[in-house]
Design a protein around this motif. Structure first.
Motif: not given
Length: 198
Positions: A81-106
């Protein structure tokens, strides 16, 4: 002293059993094109703080009947819950503010398979999987009514499916399936009622 024990073992976990899935529920309303985005990601990350006492309370329902499982299952659920939740949450947060596409970060994450697995891809599925096993054990040991256990089990199956497919309606259904039984159990904790009798 008794009031402190009640607060730590019942009231706080009870309040968190309501707050944690409620934050999950609210976060889904802020998805942006199937992604968490800034607001949803923030709510997901904050929810993990409340998930720890919530999970402590849930697994505590089995500590007398299944002490080993209760301890190890709790640890696995917190990791997922915590590692997955924070990990995916921060991934969503950072990819949005730095404008990184889903395809690129994968593509970039594939360059770090072990770290990405530990922080995201292995941790994330452990949360719903641990909830599913917990639901089965709660019903088996009669720690909760069957219907509550079934709802937790259904939520555990619906949650990862909704996040993988990124279908908003399915995500809302999964969130409600998770919120309802945990909220009922949480209210039982706060009112100091025996959960099996709810």
């Amino acid at each position: 002293m008794k009031a402190e024990i009640d607060f730590q073992q019942q009231i706080l976990p009870g309040l968190c059993l309501i707050t944690a899935p409620l934050l999950f529920c609210i976060s889904t309303f802020f998805w942006v094109d199937g992604q968490y985005g800034v607001t949803a990601a923030t709510l997901i990350c904050l929810s993990t703080v409340f998930w720890i006492p919530a999970l402590y309370g849930l697994f505590g329902l089995l500590k007398h009947n299944m002490p080993f499982y209760s301890a190890i299952g709790l640890l696995i659920a917190i990791y997922g819950c915590c590692m997955g939740g924070i990990g995916f949450g921060m991934l969503g947060y950072l990819s949005t503010i730095f404008k990184i596409s889903h395809h690129n970060y994968l593509g970039v994450l594939q360059q770090y398979p072990i770290s990405s697995g530990l922080l995201l891809f292995w941790a994330g599925p452990l949360f719903p999987l641990s909830l599913l096993v917990l639901a089965i054990n709660l019903v088996r040991k009669k720690a909760v009514p069957v219907w509550l256990g079934l709802l937790v089990g259904l939520a555990a199956v619906a949650f990862p499916v909704s996040r993988i497919l990124r279908i908003l309606l399915l995500a809302h259904v999964a969130d409600v399936l998770l919120l309802l039984p945990l909220m009922i159990i949480g209210i039982g904790f706060v009112k100091r009622r025996k959960v099996a009798d709810l």
